[in-house]
Design an enzyme around this catalytic site. Structure first.
Site, mmCIF file in Angstrom:
data_model
loop_
_atom_site.group_PDB
_atom_site.id
_atom_site.type_symbol
_atom_site.label_atom_id
_atom_site.label_comp_id
_atom_site.label_asym_id
_atom_site.label_seq_id
_atom_site.Cartn_x
_atom_site.Cartn_y
_atom_site.Cartn_z
ATOM 1 N N TYR A 1 16.332 0.425 -10.140
ATOM 2 C CA TYR A 1 15.394 -0.688 -10.342
ATOM 3 C C TYR A 1 15.674 -1.787 -9.330
ATOM 4 C CZ TYR A 1 11.879 -0.572 -13.893
ATOM 5 O OH TYR A 1 10.705 -0.343 -14.550
ATOM 6 N N GLU B 1 13.471 -4.972 -8.796
ATOM 7 C CA GLU B 1 12.439 -6.016 -8.809
ATOM 8 C C GLU B 1 12.781 -7.117 -7.820
ATOM 9 O OE1 GLU B 1 12.273 -7.040 -12.909
ATOM 10 O OE2 GLU B 1 10.790 -5.497 -13.359
ATOM 11 N N ASP C 1 -9.448 -2.246 5.452
ATOM 12 C CA ASP C 1 -8.810 -1.133 4.739
ATOM 13 C C ASP C 1 -8.852 0.071 5.671
ATOM 14 O OD1 ASP C 1 -8.066 1.014 3.196
ATOM 15 O OD2 ASP C 1 -9.286 0.449 1.458
ATOM 16 N N THR D 1 -3.236 3.271 2.855
ATOM 17 C CA THR D 1 -2.413 4.228 2.131
ATOM 18 C C THR D 1 -1.433 4.816 3.144
ATOM 19 O OG1 THR D 1 -4.116 5.871 2.575
ATOM 20 C CG2 THR D 1 -4.111 4.887 0.377
ATOM 21 N N LYS E 1 -2.244 9.644 4.002
ATOM 22 C CA LYS E 1 -3.367 10.350 4.639
ATOM 23 C C LYS E 1 -2.939 10.696 6.064
ATOM 24 C CE LYS E 1 -6.928 8.367 1.665
ATOM 25 N NZ LYS E 1 -6.385 7.243 0.908
ATOM 26 N N ARG F 1 2.875 9.378 -1.155
ATOM 27 C CA ARG F 1 1.759 8.630 -1.723
ATOM 28 C C ARG F 1 2.203 7.190 -1.928
ATOM 29 N NH1 ARG F 1 -1.761 12.629 -2.806
ATOM 30 N NH2 ARG F 1 -3.337 11.095 -3.313
HETATM 31 C C1 LIG Z 1 -10.383 3.509 2.088
HETATM 32 C C2 LIG Z 1 -9.502 3.774 0.908
HETATM 33 N N1 LIG Z 1 -8.857 2.745 0.337
HETATM 34 C C3 LIG Z 1 -8.072 2.912 -0.723
HETATM 35 C C4 LIG Z 1 -7.872 4.158 -1.267
HETATM 36 C C5 LIG Z 1 -7.060 4.276 -2.530
HETATM 37 O O1 LIG Z 1 -5.913 4.976 -2.388
HETATM 38 P P1 LIG Z 1 -5.185 5.615 -3.663
HETATM 39 O O2 LIG Z 1 -5.960 6.839 -4.024
HETATM 40 O O3 LIG Z 1 -3.822 5.894 -3.112
HETATM 41 O O4 LIG Z 1 -5.163 4.593 -4.748
HETATM 42 C C6 LIG Z 1 -8.502 5.263 -0.703
HETATM 43 C C7 LIG Z 1 -8.294 6.613 -1.265
HETATM 44 O O5 LIG Z 1 -8.840 7.578 -0.922
HETATM 45 C C8 LIG Z 1 -9.350 5.073 0.412
HETATM 46 O O6 LIG Z 1 -10.030 6.074 0.969
#
Ligand SMILES: Cc1ncc(COP(=O)(O)O)c(C=O)c1O
Length: 412
Positions: free
Chosen positions: A51, A53, A197, A223, A226, A232
């Site tokens: 842990y 935090e 994003d 993320t 990918k 993950r």
């Molecule tokens: C553009 C985008 N943002 C956020 C996410 C969310 O990721 P997670 O599935 O790890 O929560 C995804 C997932 O496919 C995504 O394509």
């Protein structure tokens, strides 16, 4: 210590079967990849027992001498990799990372602009079923109906009308590059914070195959599982101005203890991404997607936006008189795994949409190149033109298995 097979034969067996599946099918889901054995080793380590935090060197529990160093290394590697002033590696995944940005930047009820789900945006970009659409006032932008491209002038007009506090750039099913500089100019005009994003194409921002979101975006999320080929997880990058608010939103705002095993694996993936081979890999991902797109166009498919600039292709299955679901199910029977997906202005429902989304990150990690992409396009054409022919699907599956044998899946 007893190993998994002795402790829980049922789960062990299912994991082994999943490994065999990942080795013997062609994985074309654009958000999936193969993490390296090194990444998986870190993910499956004793760090899961601790842990922690707080943040490195400012923890609430004792016993952090190694964890602090691991988190510091992960943060520093990502800062160097993306050229970010501030990095938070603690979000449990991409959606929590995005949620933390909302929490840092907005109050409930504030106005947000994001790409519509059916145009290729993510759930967390303002979809009604997600926290983002429930807690905030969302103004979604779409694509130009004719070209299938983002129309920055339309987005500017919408921004002038709704004057959002935050604009989100990026998505999950948009096959073309995103112009972050154009988004920033719109955000500046209306006084909005720009969040990028880059979950889907983060690696391409490193290889130069996609524009880099920095310094245009104030805040960048991605993320790590990918194109980055990590565990993950989720990461938030920002300028110094947003650092404090973001850290507070992640912990203690939304989360408790960070997943230290994931943090270590993110550090490993960030190190792997500095290798010239990784940049070469990203270039090949795009070349493969272009070749696959060319093959599909030649096979009579309609592709949204007419092709791709990235790792991702969105095909309209109605160009072969099929629904996306029907084609995706038939493809799976033939050993090609993809997902049915909404297409822009889709008249069909989300559970049986018109499109299929394809991506090349995983097949490229196996070492497949242009000749294999041309073959895959031919398989998909044959499947689409005779989707109920079970013996054809079985015959293609055999060919897919033998193709896969020539390109062993990394990490398994
Ligand atoms: C553009 C985008 N943002 C956020 C996410 C969310 O990721 P997670 O599935 O790890 O929560 C995804 C997932 O496919 C995504 O394509």
């Amino acid at each position: 210590m007893k190993n998994l097979a002795q402790v829980d034969a049922e789960i062990n067996d299912l994991i082994e079967q999943e490994a065999r599946r990942q080795a013997t099918v062609v994985r074309l889901i654009a958000s999936e990849n193969y993490a390296s054995a090194a990444v998986m080793r870190a993910t499956g380590s004793c760090l899961t027992n601790k842990y922690s935090e707080g943040y490195a060197y400012q923890r609430y529990y004792q016993g952090q001498e190694f964890i602090d160093r691991i988190e510091e290394i992960a943060v520093n590697r990502l800062k160097a990799l993306f050229g970010a002033e501030h990095v938070n590696v603690q979000p449990y995944s991409g959606s929590p990372a995005n949620q933390a940005v909302y929490m840092a930047v907005l109050k409930p009820g504030d106005r947000v602009m994001g790409m519509d789900l059916s145009a290729g945006g993510h759930l967390t970009h303002g979809a009604k079923v997600s926290f983002s659409g429930k807690l905030y006032e969302v103004f979604s932008y779409g694509l130009d109906r004719k070209s299938g491209l983002l129309d920055y002038e339309q987005i500017r007009v919408l921004a002038r009308q709704c004057r959002p506090r935050m604009i989100i750039a990026g998505g999950s099913a948009y096959p073309r590059t995103v112009d972050f500089a154009a988004f920033r100019s719109i955000a500046d005009e209306v006084g909005a914070v720009l969040m990028a994003d880059i979950s889907h194409f983060s690696g391409l921002c490193l290889s130069g195959d996609h524009p880099h979101p920095l310094p245009h975006a104030h805040i960048v999320t991605t993320t790590t599982h990918k194109l980055l080929r990590g565990p993950r997880g989720g990461v938030i990058m920002s300028n110094r101005e947003w650092a404090g608010a973001i850290d507070k939103a992640v912990f203690p705002g939304l989360q408790g203890g960070p997943h230290n095993h994931v943090t270590a694996a993110i550090a490993v993936a960030a190190k792997e991404a500095t290798a010239p081979e990784y940049i070469e890999y990203c270039h090949q991902v795009v070349k493969n997607a272009r070749t696959l797109a060319q093959g599909l166009l030649g096979g009579g498919f309609n592709l949204i936006s007419g092709g791709t600039d990235t790792h991702l292709i969105l095909l309209d299955a109605s160009s072969k008189n099929l629904t996306g679901k029907k084609l995706a199910v038939a493809m799976e029977k033939a050993g090609l795994v993809a997902n049915a997906n909404k297409i822009p202005f889709d008249p069909r429902p989300a559970n049986d949409p018109s499109g299929v989304r394809l991506g090349t990150p995983a097949v490229t990690s196996r070492g497949m190149k242009e000749p294999q992409m041309t073959r895959l396009a031919e398989f998909i054409k044959q499947i689409a033109e005779d989707a109920d022919n079970q013996s054809l699907l079985s015959a293609i599956k055999k060919q897919v298995e033998s193709l896969c044998q020539g390109f062993p899946a990394p990490g398994l």
